[in-house]
Design a protein around this motif. Structure first.
Motif, mmCIF file in Angstrom:
data_model
loop_
_atom_site.group_PDB
_atom_site.id
_atom_site.type_symbol
_atom_site.label_atom_id
_atom_site.label_comp_id
_atom_site.label_asym_id
_atom_site.label_seq_id
_atom_site.Cartn_x
_atom_site.Cartn_y
_atom_site.Cartn_z
ATOM 1 N N CYS A 75 59.869 32.581 13.521
ATOM 2 C CA CYS A 75 60.174 32.072 12.178
ATOM 3 C C CYS A 75 61.600 31.560 12.182
ATOM 4 C CB CYS A 75 60.015 33.187 11.136
ATOM 5 S SG CYS A 75 60.291 32.604 9.446
ATOM 6 N N MET A 94 63.481 31.771 9.551
ATOM 7 C CA MET A 94 64.221 32.555 8.563
ATOM 8 C C MET A 94 64.330 33.998 9.054
ATOM 9 S SD MET A 94 62.839 31.305 4.859
ATOM 10 C CE MET A 94 63.363 29.716 4.200
ATOM 11 N N ARG A 95 65.136 34.762 8.358
ATOM 12 C CA ARG A 95 65.317 36.187 8.691
ATOM 13 C C ARG A 95 65.406 36.994 7.392
ATOM 14 N NH1 ARG A 95 63.864 34.510 12.812
ATOM 15 N NH2 ARG A 95 64.828 34.606 14.870
ATOM 16 N N CYS A 96 64.413 36.850 6.535
ATOM 17 C CA CYS A 96 64.467 37.511 5.228
ATOM 18 C C CYS A 96 64.605 39.028 5.427
ATOM 19 C CB CYS A 96 63.212 37.224 4.428
ATOM 20 S SG CYS A 96 62.787 35.473 4.360
ATOM 21 N N TYR A 133 63.746 41.465 3.654
ATOM 22 C CA TYR A 133 62.591 42.284 3.261
ATOM 23 C C TYR A 133 61.369 42.054 4.146
ATOM 24 C CZ TYR A 133 61.654 37.889 0.838
ATOM 25 O OH TYR A 133 61.468 36.570 0.546
ATOM 26 N N CYS A 134 61.478 41.209 5.160
ATOM 27 C CA CYS A 134 60.310 40.826 5.974
ATOM 28 C C CYS A 134 59.775 42.007 6.774
ATOM 29 C CB CYS A 134 60.704 39.699 6.922
ATOM 30 S SG CYS A 134 59.337 39.195 7.978
ATOM 31 N N VAL A 185 58.028 37.885 13.841
ATOM 32 C CA VAL A 185 59.172 36.970 13.742
ATOM 33 C C VAL A 185 59.963 36.932 15.050
ATOM 34 C CG1 VAL A 185 61.423 36.667 12.585
ATOM 35 C CG2 VAL A 185 59.379 37.144 11.231
ATOM 36 N N GLY A 228 52.135 33.821 9.512
ATOM 37 C CA GLY A 228 53.072 34.219 10.567
ATOM 38 C C GLY A 228 53.981 35.335 10.095
ATOM 39 N N GLY A 229 55.217 35.283 10.598
ATOM 40 C CA GLY A 229 56.005 34.198 11.188
ATOM 41 C C GLY A 229 55.919 32.944 10.319
ATOM 42 N N ASN A 278 57.098 28.846 4.382
ATOM 43 C CA ASN A 278 58.364 28.894 3.648
ATOM 44 C C ASN A 278 58.823 27.481 3.269
ATOM 45 O OD1 ASN A 278 59.705 27.785 5.931
ATOM 46 N ND2 ASN A 278 60.185 29.818 6.746
ATOM 47 N N LYS A 285 61.774 31.312 -2.039
ATOM 48 C CA LYS A 285 62.472 32.543 -1.647
ATOM 49 C C LYS A 285 63.530 32.990 -2.637
ATOM 50 C CE LYS A 285 60.518 33.132 2.407
ATOM 51 N NZ LYS A 285 59.682 34.330 2.629
ATOM 52 N N ILE A 325 63.179 43.646 8.439
ATOM 53 C CA ILE A 325 64.316 43.047 9.154
ATOM 54 C C ILE A 325 65.663 43.614 8.689
ATOM 55 C CG2 ILE A 325 65.590 40.876 9.471
ATOM 56 C CD1 ILE A 325 62.958 39.451 9.857
HETATM 57 S S1 SF4 Z 1 57.913 35.521 8.143
HETATM 58 FE FE1 SF4 Z 1 58.271 35.022 5.980
HETATM 59 S S2 SF4 Z 1 59.280 36.851 5.147
HETATM 60 FE FE2 SF4 Z 1 59.412 36.975 7.416
HETATM 61 S S3 SF4 Z 1 61.418 36.055 7.932
HETATM 62 FE FE3 SF4 Z 1 59.870 34.439 8.036
HETATM 63 S S4 SF4 Z 1 59.897 33.464 5.988
HETATM 64 FE FE4 SF4 Z 1 60.917 35.447 5.821
#
Ligand code: SF4
Length: 233
Positions: A39, A41-43, A45-46, A52, A82-83, A109, A133, A209
């Motif tokens: 992914c 991103m690195r949210c 709360y993921c 990821v 995913g991811g 996303n 987001k 994460i």
């Molecule tokens: S999989 Fe979704 S929640 Fe997880 S880091 Fe990527 S965008 Fe964020």
């Protein structure tokens, strides 16, 4: 999932796993879920941390296509999740899925707007679930990504298209407050979004994460804007 291996142009191993059957993810459809690795991103709360950060995904596109051949007339759709599925090339894979007669739902996303545009133009998607987001001011803080403008391009593209789609936001109350969600609703309204808006509360899991725990801040639903129909999941 047990699947046979093949090798050809769709032989890249980019798929972490496949959930063979669900009726919960794509409304009114029996689907499988394809979990793409990686992914952009690195949210915090993921809870799909393993997916990821997966560098050595076990399954190729072809593995999934082989599996799908055995599911004709048993499933009617494939969910790409995913991811972030759009971190990978999806065109040829989606074309093969459509040739087998399955519908495709994309969870995204929204930051790879060029790839999503191509899939839309080729009529390869039937439904998109788009994550909003955070409002602009908090987007980088929550996602560790500076692709807010790319996300907006995808949002605008979906609004002006005829595809069925939804917008949704995950809320961890310590990160996103009711004022932030109202800001998102305002942005959606200004851009012409008039469908239901889905909110899902952060679920405390064994790992995520950002190693987040249950939020300590209260989310006051009574202060939520009613400009859009909000559905809690
Ligand atoms: S999989 Fe979704 S929640 Fe997880 S880091 Fe990527 S965008 Fe964020």
């Amino acid at each position: 999932m047990s699947i046979n291996k093949e090798s050809n142009s769709l032989s890249a191993n980019v798929i972490y796993d496949c959930t063979p059957f669900t009726h919960l993810d794509y409304p009114n459809h029996l689907s499988c879920i394809v979990w793409f690795s990686e992914c952009n991103m690195r949210c915090d709360y993921c809870y799909n941390k393993d997916i990821v950060f997966a560098k050595n995904a076990e399954h190729s596109y072809n593995d999934i296509l082989t599996f799908l051949k055995s599911r004709k007339n048993l499933l009617d759709a494939v969910v790409l999740s995913g991811g972030e599925a759009t971190s990978h090339n999806l065109k040829e894979f989606c074309q093969s899925i459509k040739e087998m007669g399955f519908k495709i739902k994309l969870d995204t996303n929204g930051t790879n707007s060029i790839k999503i545009k191509e899939l839309l133009e080729l009529n390869l998607l039937d439904y998109v679930a788009l994550d909003f987001k955070a409002p602009k001011e908090k987007f980088q803080q929550i996602t560790y990504s500076n692709k807010y403008e790319d996300f907006l391009s995808t949002l605008d593209m979906l609004i002006s298209s005829s595809i069925d789609f939804e917008v949704r936001t995950t809320i961890h109350n310590d990160l996103l407050h009711v004022e932030d969600v109202n800001e998102i609703i305002k942005e959606l309204m200004n851009r012409g979004y008039n469908k239901k808006y889905y909110l899902q509360e952060f679920l405390s899991t064994e790992s995520n994460i950002g190693n987040l725990q249950t939020a300590t801040t209260k989310f006051d639903k009574s202060l939520l804007s009613n400009d859009l129909e909000v559905i809690w999941r």
